[in-house]
Design a protein around this motif. Structure first.
Motif, PDB file in Angstrom:
ATOM      1  N   LEU A 154     -55.859  82.908  83.121  1.00  0.00           N
ATOM      2  CA  LEU A 154     -57.106  82.476  83.755  1.00  0.00           C
ATOM      3  C   LEU A 154     -57.166  83.043  85.171  1.00  0.00           C
ATOM      4  O   LEU A 154     -56.333  82.736  86.016  1.00  0.00           O
ATOM      5  N   ALA A 155     -58.184  83.878  85.434  1.00  0.00           N
ATOM      6  CA  ALA A 155     -58.274  84.570  86.713  1.00  0.00           C
ATOM      7  C   ALA A 155     -59.459  84.120  87.555  1.00  0.00           C
ATOM      8  O   ALA A 155     -59.384  84.119  88.783  1.00  0.00           O
ATOM      9  N   GLN A 156     -60.558  83.739  86.923  1.00  0.00           N
ATOM     10  CA  GLN A 156     -61.764  83.394  87.675  1.00  0.00           C
ATOM     11  C   GLN A 156     -62.250  82.010  87.270  1.00  0.00           C
ATOM     12  O   GLN A 156     -62.514  81.756  86.096  1.00  0.00           O
ATOM     13  N   LEU A 157     -62.363  81.116  88.253  1.00  0.00           N
ATOM     14  CA  LEU A 157     -62.781  79.740  88.011  1.00  0.00           C
ATOM     15  C   LEU A 157     -63.922  79.403  88.959  1.00  0.00           C
ATOM     16  O   LEU A 157     -63.769  79.455  90.185  1.00  0.00           O
ATOM     17  N   ILE A 158     -65.094  79.078  88.388  1.00  0.00           N
ATOM     18  CA  ILE A 158     -66.296  78.825  89.183  1.00  0.00           C
ATOM     19  C   ILE A 158     -66.714  77.371  88.997  1.00  0.00           C
ATOM     20  O   ILE A 158     -67.125  76.961  87.913  1.00  0.00           O
ATOM     21  N   LEU A 159     -66.590  76.592  90.075  1.00  0.00           N
ATOM     22  CA  LEU A 159     -66.876  75.153  90.034  1.00  0.00           C
ATOM     23  C   LEU A 159     -67.890  74.772  91.109  1.00  0.00           C
ATOM     24  O   LEU A 159     -67.956  73.612  91.531  1.00  0.00           O
ATOM     25  N   THR A 160     -68.699  75.704  91.528  1.00  0.00           N
ATOM     26  CA  THR A 160     -69.664  75.501  92.608  1.00  0.00           C
ATOM     27  C   THR A 160     -70.692  74.424  92.255  1.00  0.00           C
ATOM     28  O   THR A 160     -71.081  74.277  91.093  1.00  0.00           O
ATOM     29  N   SER A 161     -71.114  73.672  93.276  1.00  0.00           N
ATOM     30  CA  SER A 161     -72.224  72.706  93.150  1.00  0.00           C
ATOM     31  C   SER A 161     -71.984  71.677  92.057  1.00  0.00           C
ATOM     32  O   SER A 161     -72.766  71.543  91.115  1.00  0.00           O
ATOM     33  N   ASN A 162     -70.892  70.962  92.210  1.00  0.00           N
ATOM     34  CA  ASN A 162     -70.571  69.874  91.289  1.00  0.00           C
ATOM     35  C   ASN A 162     -70.322  68.595  92.077  1.00  0.00           C
ATOM     36  O   ASN A 162     -70.697  68.499  93.244  1.00  0.00           O
ATOM     37  N   PHE A 163     -69.680  67.618  91.439  1.00  0.00           N
ATOM     38  CA  PHE A 163     -69.456  66.316  92.075  1.00  0.00           C
ATOM     39  C   PHE A 163     -67.972  66.067  92.345  1.00  0.00           C
ATOM     40  O   PHE A 163     -67.490  64.939  92.257  1.00  0.00           O
ATOM     41  N   LEU A 164     -67.245  67.098  92.672  1.00  0.00           N
ATOM     42  CA  LEU A 164     -65.825  66.960  92.987  1.00  0.00           C
ATOM     43  C   LEU A 164     -65.682  66.342  94.370  1.00  0.00           C
ATOM     44  O   LEU A 164     -66.340  66.778  95.320  1.00  0.00           O
ATOM     45  N   THR A 165     -64.824  65.326  94.479  1.00  0.00           N
ATOM     46  CA  THR A 165     -64.671  64.595  95.731  1.00  0.00           C
ATOM     47  C   THR A 165     -63.199  64.552  96.137  1.00  0.00           C
ATOM     48  O   THR A 165     -62.306  64.912  95.367  1.00  0.00           O
ATOM     49  N   GLY A 166     -62.970  64.069  97.364  1.00  0.00           N
ATOM     50  CA  GLY A 166     -61.609  63.929  97.850  1.00  0.00           C
ATOM     51  C   GLY A 166     -61.019  65.275  98.245  1.00  0.00           C
ATOM     52  O   GLY A 166     -61.732  66.254  98.477  1.00  0.00           O
ATOM     53  N   THR A 167     -59.709  65.322  98.329  1.00  0.00           N
ATOM     54  CA  THR A 167     -59.042  66.575  98.670  1.00  0.00           C
ATOM     55  C   THR A 167     -59.016  67.500  97.455  1.00  0.00           C
ATOM     56  O   THR A 167     -59.277  67.071  96.332  1.00  0.00           O
ATOM     57  N   ILE A 168     -58.693  68.748  97.698  1.00  0.00           N
ATOM     58  CA  ILE A 168     -58.588  69.690  96.581  1.00  0.00           C
ATOM     59  C   ILE A 168     -57.501  69.181  95.641  1.00  0.00           C
ATOM     60  O   ILE A 168     -56.359  68.960  96.056  1.00  0.00           O
ATOM     61  N   PRO A 169     -57.825  68.961  94.379  1.00  0.00           N
ATOM     62  CA  PRO A 169     -56.842  68.366  93.460  1.00  0.00           C
ATOM     63  C   PRO A 169     -55.608  69.245  93.282  1.00  0.00           C
ATOM     64  O   PRO A 169     -55.702  70.477  93.253  1.00  0.00           O
ATOM     65  N   ASP A 170     -54.454  68.609  93.162  1.00  0.00           N
ATOM     66  CA  ASP A 170     -53.205  69.349  92.990  1.00  0.00           C
ATOM     67  C   ASP A 170     -53.217  70.225  91.746  1.00  0.00           C
ATOM     68  O   ASP A 170     -52.521  71.237  91.681  1.00  0.00           O
ATOM     69  N   GLU A 171     -54.013  69.827  90.744  1.00  0.00           N
ATOM     70  CA  GLU A 171     -54.063  70.618  89.509  1.00  0.00           C
ATOM     71  C   GLU A 171     -54.464  72.067  89.786  1.00  0.00           C
ATOM     72  O   GLU A 171     -54.001  72.989  89.108  1.00  0.00           O
ATOM     73  N   ILE A 172     -55.316  72.257  90.778  1.00  0.00           N
ATOM     74  CA  ILE A 172     -55.791  73.603  91.115  1.00  0.00           C
ATOM     75  C   ILE A 172     -54.634  74.498  91.548  1.00  0.00           C
ATOM     76  O   ILE A 172     -54.564  75.688  91.196  1.00  0.00           O
ATOM     77  N   PHE A 173     -53.698  73.930  92.309  1.00  0.00           N
ATOM     78  CA  PHE A 173     -52.626  74.745  92.875  1.00  0.00           C
ATOM     79  C   PHE A 173     -51.606  75.186  91.828  1.00  0.00           C
ATOM     80  O   PHE A 173     -50.741  76.017  92.108  1.00  0.00           O
ATOM     81  N   LYS A 174     -51.712  74.646  90.626  1.00  0.00           N
ATOM     82  CA  LYS A 174     -50.822  75.080  89.544  1.00  0.00           C
ATOM     83  C   LYS A 174     -51.383  76.300  88.795  1.00  0.00           C
ATOM     84  O   LYS A 174     -50.701  76.865  87.950  1.00  0.00           O
ATOM     85  N   LEU A 175     -52.603  76.685  89.148  1.00  0.00           N
ATOM     86  CA  LEU A 175     -53.222  77.851  88.513  1.00  0.00           C
ATOM     87  C   LEU A 175     -52.899  79.078  89.359  1.00  0.00           C
ATOM     88  O   LEU A 175     -53.763  79.704  89.972  1.00  0.00           O
ATOM     89  N   SER A 176     -51.640  79.415  89.389  1.00  0.00           N
ATOM     90  CA  SER A 176     -51.154  80.411  90.348  1.00  0.00           C
ATOM     91  C   SER A 176     -51.665  81.820  90.088  1.00  0.00           C
ATOM     92  O   SER A 176     -51.574  82.684  90.962  1.00  0.00           O
ATOM     93  N   SER A 177     -52.219  82.086  88.917  1.00  0.00           N
ATOM     94  CA  SER A 177     -52.693  83.438  88.615  1.00  0.00           C
ATOM     95  C   SER A 177     -54.163  83.646  88.980  1.00  0.00           C
ATOM     96  O   SER A 177     -54.698  84.740  88.784  1.00  0.00           O
ATOM     97  N   LEU A 178     -54.829  82.623  89.503  1.00  0.00           N
ATOM     98  CA  LEU A 178     -56.236  82.773  89.879  1.00  0.00           C
ATOM     99  C   LEU A 178     -56.419  83.878  90.922  1.00  0.00           C
ATOM    100  O   LEU A 178     -55.690  83.935  91.914  1.00  0.00           O
ATOM    101  N   THR A 179     -57.409  84.716  90.686  1.00  0.00           N
ATOM    102  CA  THR A 179     -57.792  85.705  91.693  1.00  0.00           C
ATOM    103  C   THR A 179     -59.078  85.303  92.413  1.00  0.00           C
ATOM    104  O   THR A 179     -59.304  85.724  93.537  1.00  0.00           O
ATOM    105  N   GLU A 180     -59.911  84.488  91.753  1.00  0.00           N
ATOM    106  CA  GLU A 180     -61.169  84.033  92.353  1.00  0.00           C
ATOM    107  C   GLU A 180     -61.361  82.554  92.064  1.00  0.00           C
ATOM    108  O   GLU A 180     -61.286  82.135  90.908  1.00  0.00           O
ATOM    109  N   LEU A 181     -61.616  81.783  93.110  1.00  0.00           N
ATOM    110  CA  LEU A 181     -61.849  80.347  92.972  1.00  0.00           C
ATOM    111  C   LEU A 181     -63.071  79.971  93.804  1.00  0.00           C
ATOM    112  O   LEU A 181     -63.109  80.195  95.015  1.00  0.00           O
TER     113      LEU A 181
END
Length: 373
Positions: A306-333
């Motif tokens: 998984l290289a590109q993850l687009i989550l723009t304009s949603n209802f995500l709250t709080g700090t950046i979730p730790d789950e994101i940091f486990k996607l170490s191969s992402l090139t675009e977030l």
């Protein structure tokens, strides 16, 4: 005596040097992102627990796997417990394991294609040598107590462990091509049908083809928003952006074997979760912008492709979730225009491949504190 390293972010293969730890009674490295093959570890003569489940292990099960422990187990009457489930192991359950009289072994959800014929003369006739396996379940239920055969499944364990939980034949067009399946894979057309009805397909802006799932002569490659792998009928891309989808997207979407891209952007009211994303072994791009997404639970199971993850304009709250940091191969977030707050975590450095990171225009307070070095 005990070496427990599970639930970590390890990498690499199982070191053969573990074979030198001859006093070990428990070796557990579960859910730790290990790859490669399983070494025989044949010198471990006191081992009672071996847990390598939930990794990415490949190859076959060694004939001499922890062989020295067989004599120890047989002499003291204690069963040895092995869990190799949820890997990518291939081949058959080897005859060499017959040295264990009292073995409990979990092998479900691998790519195993059988059980050695000298262990199981037939599905209902196991060798006398293994009648004590699975706490006696093999003696009661036959070889189904080891693994459900192909074209059958058992949703809890991939095998029969109770008289009320037999291996069931796959219904309808479902298919189980490996031993030890906990579910039946449906045809790609059936998967699309499931998605269509779960997301209010009759009310889509354009459902061309999707309303023809009953017609075997109508190719899935002709459905609106579907792109197939060149020269095949295998689905490679789904683009249903701005198409008035609503309701819950079923996890079956991740069972499309060759799927590289999912674009469901600008479908407000869509209920999307990441259960089963680990099954999408080829998924490279996921676009969920403007889908009212509020949770990323489970996304950490996404494959390393998984290289590109687009989550723009949603209802995500709080700090950046730790789950994101486990996607170490992402090139675009892309996570702009949510309601994220707090300071920027130093864990961003775990995204070592990142080239584009978009976090601007958060609703409310937004990010505070110093920029990380």
């Amino acid at each position: 005596k005990w070496l427990v390293l599970g639930d970590n972010w390890l990498s690499g293969t199982i070191p053969t040097e573990l074979n030198l730890l001859v006093e070990l009674e428990e070796l557990s490295i579960r859910d730790a992102n290990l790859t490669g093959t399983i070494p025989s570890l044949s010198n471990l003569g006191k081992l009672e627990y071996l847990h390598f489940d939930d990794n990415g292990l490949t190859g076959t099960i060694p004939e001499t796997l922890v062989r020295a422990s067989a004599e120890y187990s047989n002499s003291n009457g204690k069963p040895i417990e092995m869990d190799l489930s949820f890997n990518q192991l291939t081949g058959t359950v080897p005859l060499g394991l017959a040295h264990f009289k009292n073995l409990t072994i979990q092998l479900e959800n691998n790519y195993l294609t059988g059980i050695d014929s000298k262990l199981c003369f037939s599905r209902s006739e196991p060798s006398p040598a293994i009648m004590g396996w699975q706490y006696g379940d093999v003696g009661r239920f036959g070889c189904d107590a080891i693994l459900c055969p192909w074209d059958t499944y058992q949703e809890e364990a991939g095998r029969q462990d109770d008289s009320d939980k037999p291996c069931l034949e796959c219904p309808g067009t479902g298919l189980s091509t490996y031993f030890g399946s906990s579910e039946c894979v449906k045809s790609e057309k059936k998967i699309l049908e499931t998605i269509f009805f779960a997301t209010n397909g009759p009310d889509w802006t354009d459902n061309t083809g999707w309303d023809q799932t009953y017609d075997d002569d109508f190719s899935v490659c002709d459905y609106n928003g579907i792109v197939c792998k060149s020269g095949t009928q295998s689905i490679e891309r789904i683009n249903l952006a701005r198409n008035n989808l609503s309701g819950k997207v079923p996890p079956a979407i991740f069972e499309l074997e060759f799927l590289k891209e999912i674009n469901l952007a600008f479908n407000e009211g869509l209920n999307f979760n990441f259960n089963g994303i680990g099954n999408a072994k080829r998924l490279v791009r996921l676009n969920l912008a403007n889908t009212e997404l509020s949770s990323l639970a489970g996304i950490e199971k996404a494959g390393e492709q998984l290289a590109q993850l687009i989550l723009t304009s949603n209802f995500l709250t709080g700090t950046i979730p730790d789950e994101i940091f486990k996607l170490s191969s992402l090139t675009e977030l892309y996570m702009a225009q949510n309601a994220l707050t707090g300071s920027l975590s130093e864990k961003i450095s775990d995204l070592y491949a990142i080239q584009e990171l978009h976090l601007s225009n958060q609703r409310g307070k937004g990010f505070t504190g110093p920029l990380i070095d």
